[in-house]
Write a protein that holds these residues in place. Sequence first.
Motif, PDB file in Angstrom:
ATOM      1  N   TYR A 103      41.866  32.906  19.286  1.00 53.16           N
ATOM      2  CA  TYR A 103      43.043  32.145  18.874  1.00 53.16           C
ATOM      3  C   TYR A 103      43.290  30.963  19.803  1.00 53.16           C
ATOM      4  O   TYR A 103      43.658  29.863  19.353  1.00 53.16           O
ATOM      5  CB  TYR A 103      44.273  33.050  18.838  1.00 53.16           C
ATOM      6  N   MET A 104      43.092  31.169  21.100  1.00 46.93           N
ATOM      7  CA  MET A 104      43.320  30.085  22.051  1.00 46.93           C
ATOM      8  C   MET A 104      42.295  28.967  21.865  1.00 46.93           C
ATOM      9  O   MET A 104      42.629  27.778  21.928  1.00 46.93           O
ATOM     10  CB  MET A 104      43.259  30.621  23.485  1.00 46.93           C
ATOM     11  N   ALA A 105      41.033  29.329  21.637  1.00 46.13           N
ATOM     12  CA  ALA A 105      39.996  28.314  21.440  1.00 46.13           C
ATOM     13  C   ALA A 105      40.262  27.493  20.185  1.00 46.13           C
ATOM     14  O   ALA A 105      40.116  26.259  20.186  1.00 46.13           O
ATOM     15  CB  ALA A 105      38.621  28.969  21.367  1.00 46.13           C
ATOM     16  N   ILE A 106      40.655  28.163  19.103  1.00 44.65           N
ATOM     17  CA  ILE A 106      40.961  27.458  17.859  1.00 44.65           C
ATOM     18  C   ILE A 106      42.119  26.493  18.076  1.00 44.65           C
ATOM     19  O   ILE A 106      42.071  25.321  17.657  1.00 44.65           O
ATOM     20  CB  ILE A 106      41.293  28.452  16.731  1.00 44.65           C
ATOM     21  N   ALA A 107      43.169  26.965  18.759  1.00 43.14           N
ATOM     22  CA  ALA A 107      44.353  26.130  18.974  1.00 43.14           C
ATOM     23  C   ALA A 107      44.032  24.905  19.823  1.00 43.14           C
ATOM     24  O   ALA A 107      44.414  23.774  19.479  1.00 43.14           O
ATOM     25  CB  ALA A 107      45.454  26.958  19.633  1.00 43.14           C
ATOM     26  N   GLU A 108      43.316  25.113  20.919  1.00 43.83           N
ATOM     27  CA  GLU A 108      43.066  23.987  21.816  1.00 43.83           C
ATOM     28  C   GLU A 108      42.144  22.951  21.174  1.00 43.83           C
ATOM     29  O   GLU A 108      42.378  21.737  21.306  1.00 43.83           O
ATOM     30  CB  GLU A 108      42.499  24.459  23.151  1.00 43.83           C
ATOM     31  N   MET A 109      41.111  23.396  20.441  1.00 47.03           N
ATOM     32  CA  MET A 109      40.224  22.426  19.789  1.00 47.03           C
ATOM     33  C   MET A 109      40.945  21.679  18.678  1.00 47.03           C
ATOM     34  O   MET A 109      40.765  20.464  18.520  1.00 47.03           O
ATOM     35  CB  MET A 109      38.991  23.138  19.243  1.00 47.03           C
ATOM     36  N   ALA A 110      41.781  22.385  17.921  1.00 44.28           N
ATOM     37  CA  ALA A 110      42.510  21.737  16.830  1.00 44.28           C
ATOM     38  C   ALA A 110      43.460  20.678  17.364  1.00 44.28           C
ATOM     39  O   ALA A 110      43.560  19.570  16.805  1.00 44.28           O
ATOM     40  CB  ALA A 110      43.275  22.784  16.023  1.00 44.28           C
ATOM     41  N   ILE A 111      44.163  20.991  18.449  1.00 51.00           N
ATOM     42  CA  ILE A 111      45.138  20.038  18.993  1.00 51.00           C
ATOM     43  C   ILE A 111      44.449  18.849  19.644  1.00 51.00           C
ATOM     44  O   ILE A 111      44.827  17.691  19.426  1.00 51.00           O
ATOM     45  CB  ILE A 111      46.072  20.745  19.994  1.00 51.00           C
ATOM     46  N   VAL A 112      43.399  19.123  20.451  1.00 50.83           N
ATOM     47  CA  VAL A 112      42.681  18.013  21.105  1.00 50.83           C
ATOM     48  C   VAL A 112      42.029  17.108  20.059  1.00 50.83           C
ATOM     49  O   VAL A 112      42.110  15.872  20.140  1.00 50.83           O
ATOM     50  CB  VAL A 112      41.627  18.557  22.092  1.00 50.83           C
ATOM     51  N   ALA A 113      41.389  17.714  19.047  1.00 51.52           N
ATOM     52  CA  ALA A 113      40.775  16.907  17.988  1.00 51.52           C
ATOM     53  C   ALA A 113      41.840  16.188  17.162  1.00 51.52           C
ATOM     54  O   ALA A 113      41.651  15.020  16.773  1.00 51.52           O
ATOM     55  CB  ALA A 113      39.933  17.801  17.078  1.00 51.52           C
ATOM     56  N   GLY A 114      42.968  16.860  16.905  1.00 46.84           N
ATOM     57  CA  GLY A 114      44.052  16.230  16.149  1.00 46.84           C
ATOM     58  C   GLY A 114      44.604  15.006  16.847  1.00 46.84           C
ATOM     59  O   GLY A 114      44.919  13.990  16.204  1.00 46.84           O
ATOM     60  N   MET A 115      44.725  15.084  18.172  1.00 46.51           N
ATOM     61  CA  MET A 115      45.170  13.915  18.938  1.00 46.51           C
ATOM     62  C   MET A 115      44.192  12.759  18.767  1.00 46.51           C
ATOM     63  O   MET A 115      44.595  11.588  18.656  1.00 46.51           O
ATOM     64  CB  MET A 115      45.312  14.268  20.416  1.00 46.51           C
ATOM     65  N   GLY A 116      42.902  13.096  18.735  1.00 49.80           N
ATOM     66  CA  GLY A 116      41.899  12.056  18.540  1.00 49.80           C
ATOM     67  C   GLY A 116      42.022  11.385  17.186  1.00 49.80           C
ATOM     68  O   GLY A 116      41.913  10.158  17.072  1.00 49.80           O
ATOM     69  N   VAL A 117      42.244  12.173  16.140  1.00 45.80           N
ATOM     70  CA  VAL A 117      42.413  11.612  14.795  1.00 45.80           C
ATOM     71  C   VAL A 117      43.610  10.667  14.761  1.00 45.80           C
ATOM     72  O   VAL A 117      43.535   9.558  14.200  1.00 45.80           O
ATOM     73  CB  VAL A 117      42.580  12.738  13.765  1.00 45.80           C
ATOM     74  N   ILE A 118      44.706  11.081  15.387  1.00 43.94           N
ATOM     75  CA  ILE A 118      45.915  10.241  15.409  1.00 43.94           C
ATOM     76  C   ILE A 118      45.637   8.926  16.114  1.00 43.94           C
ATOM     77  O   ILE A 118      46.017   7.845  15.632  1.00 43.94           O
ATOM     78  CB  ILE A 118      47.075  10.993  16.094  1.00 43.94           C
ATOM     79  N   ILE A 119      44.970   8.974  17.265  1.00 43.56           N
ATOM     80  CA  ILE A 119      44.674   7.758  18.024  1.00 43.56           C
ATOM     81  C   ILE A 119      43.769   6.827  17.226  1.00 43.56           C
ATOM     82  O   ILE A 119      44.004   5.605  17.162  1.00 43.56           O
ATOM     83  CB  ILE A 119      44.028   8.120  19.378  1.00 43.56           C
ATOM     84  N   LEU A 120      42.732   7.380  16.570  1.00 43.56           N
ATOM     85  CA  LEU A 120      41.799   6.545  15.815  1.00 43.56           C
ATOM     86  C   LEU A 120      42.459   5.933  14.582  1.00 43.56           C
ATOM     87  O   LEU A 120      42.097   4.828  14.171  1.00 43.56           O
ATOM     88  CB  LEU A 120      40.575   7.368  15.411  1.00 43.56           C
ATOM     89  N   VAL A 121      43.410   6.652  13.994  1.00 46.65           N
ATOM     90  CA  VAL A 121      44.149   6.103  12.842  1.00 46.65           C
ATOM     91  C   VAL A 121      45.138   5.046  13.311  1.00 46.65           C
ATOM     92  O   VAL A 121      45.323   4.008  12.655  1.00 46.65           O
ATOM     93  CB  VAL A 121      44.862   7.238  12.079  1.00 46.65           C
ATOM     94  N   MET A 122      45.788   5.296  14.460  1.00 47.86           N
ATOM     95  CA  MET A 122      46.740   4.332  15.003  1.00 47.86           C
ATOM     96  C   MET A 122      46.053   3.016  15.374  1.00 47.86           C
ATOM     97  O   MET A 122      46.611   1.931  15.174  1.00 47.86           O
ATOM     98  CB  MET A 122      47.407   4.906  16.258  1.00 47.86           C
ATOM     99  N   LYS A 123      44.846   3.118  15.925  1.00 45.64           N
ATOM    100  CA  LYS A 123      44.122   1.943  16.418  1.00 45.64           C
ATOM    101  C   LYS A 123      42.731   1.881  15.784  1.00 45.64           C
ATOM    102  O   LYS A 123      41.714   2.087  16.449  1.00 45.64           O
ATOM    103  CB  LYS A 123      43.996   2.001  17.942  1.00 45.64           C
ATOM    104  N   PRO A 124      42.624   1.614  14.498  1.00 44.71           N
ATOM    105  CA  PRO A 124      41.308   1.611  13.840  1.00 44.71           C
ATOM    106  C   PRO A 124      40.350   0.577  14.410  1.00 44.71           C
ATOM    107  O   PRO A 124      39.132   0.723  14.283  1.00 44.71           O
ATOM    108  CB  PRO A 124      41.646   1.332  12.380  1.00 44.71           C
ATOM    109  N   SER A 125      40.877  -0.437  15.058  1.00 51.98           N
ATOM    110  CA  SER A 125      40.026  -1.501  15.586  1.00 51.98           C
ATOM    111  C   SER A 125      39.143  -1.026  16.739  1.00 51.98           C
ATOM    112  O   SER A 125      38.150  -1.690  17.069  1.00 51.98           O
ATOM    113  CB  SER A 125      40.891  -2.672  16.062  1.00 51.98           C
ATOM    114  N   ILE A 126      39.478   0.117  17.351  1.00 49.85           N
ATOM    115  CA  ILE A 126      38.684   0.572  18.500  1.00 49.85           C
ATOM    116  C   ILE A 126      37.415   1.300  18.066  1.00 49.85           C
ATOM    117  O   ILE A 126      36.534   1.553  18.890  1.00 49.85           O
ATOM    118  CB  ILE A 126      39.509   1.491  19.427  1.00 49.85           C
TER     119      ILE A 126
END
Length: 463
Positions: free
Chosen positions: A163-186
């Motif tokens: 459960y901890m591994a699933i949670a941490e990967m989902a949150i870390v990857a989710g943050m990445g998706v948000i950043i890439l959507v916020m700044k598509p130019s990067i």
Amino acid sequence: MNNHRYSSLKRNAIGFKENMFQGVAGSAPAGAAVATLTGAAAYALGSLPLAAFIAFLVVFLNAFIISRLSTRIAGAGGYYYYVRDGLGNRPARFTGFLYIFYQIMALAFISLSVGVFVPAVLGAVFGIAIPGYLMYLLIVAVLAAGFLISYSGVRESTRYTMYMAIAEMAIVAGMGVIILVMKPSINTISVFTPKFAYGGFSGVGIGVLLMYTAFSGFGASTPLGEESMDAEKTISRSVLFTVVVLGAFFVFASYYFTVAWGPANMASYANPNNLAPGITMIRNYLGTGAAILITALFINSLLTGTVVVTNSTSRVMMAMARDGIINESFSGVSRRKTPHISAAFVSAGSAIIAIVSAAVLGGFGAFIMTATAATLGVLLVHALINISLPASDMHLHRSFYGSMILSVVSVAVLGFIFYSTFMSISLPVIVGSLAFAIFSVSALVYSLKNRTSEVHSEMAVES
């Protein structure tokens, strides 16, 4: 075989999901994303995603060999059983001792990761003054917590890590998706070329070496064969799926950390004065709240890593004790069906190594020393496992030519990584290398001694 009063583990306690995420959690994905990627970035720089992808391919080759061996033998001995099946008792004893050595060093490394990086993060990112003695308290606290969770039982501890591994990967990857959507130019595919690496392909190569350590827990499910449902099939599949999941996560994490920081600016990302650039980057894009969250995930990721290492190492020690190789008391199993004596030994040994090395070499020096010793042990054990595959095929009267090619290629790659470990020589690297060398020679001499009581454990399932 020794018939210790408490030598039996809980049969059919866990299935495929728990096995797979044992390996995923053993690599501490959030912790690796925040810390391990920093070392690889020092050489791969803006080509870090390329290094992560190549490292995935190298690890998958080793995972394939372990998966092949797992289809024919499973038990609490893990790698120790695999080498015994292919090469015999003496190499197996040597492998078992080396496995215990590098796992204890890895556990010390994990506790030092918490003790060194957490105060640094609190100080550099959040401006909180931390007293020096907190490092030692954190080392003891994380190892004690890992032992207690492991002691709770294989089903409870593996589900916790899952459960901890699933949670941490989902949150870390989710943050990445948000950043890439916020700044598509990067976004850019140029980071999958050697364009930005220090020295081109040579920088990528060293980056691959350091990225390899991020995957180091992928085989953590192998000592769970005695407690797994349909053990041979389950563990064989779980090792491969573990590497695929870790590969996808590390490639994506390295991609978004790199493009968010700036491919051309990755030299500052790997600045030794900035031990937590990933957390700094998250705070710059998503705010202090997100930085606090990823810091908590970083700590929890390392804690789950201690549970995984304690689980796996204690079972290998138990298997070796049942075979009469080490003291019989290490085969003791608690009422919760966990090898608690071996687990306590592993946790205490790791605490002593971490505390003493930190007092002598300093926190960061101890961190590098234990990482060096653990990495060298990992590489040698995996080389022995890979050599075991064609030998095991010969014993079963199977064609071994394909296995021999796999073995030769994988051992050559591991040999290069082993050699590359010494490309940066410092006192902690020398101390770690000496510790590995002294222990290896001692274990080899002991393992080559004639022993008349050697038997194959009945707890190993062979086909």
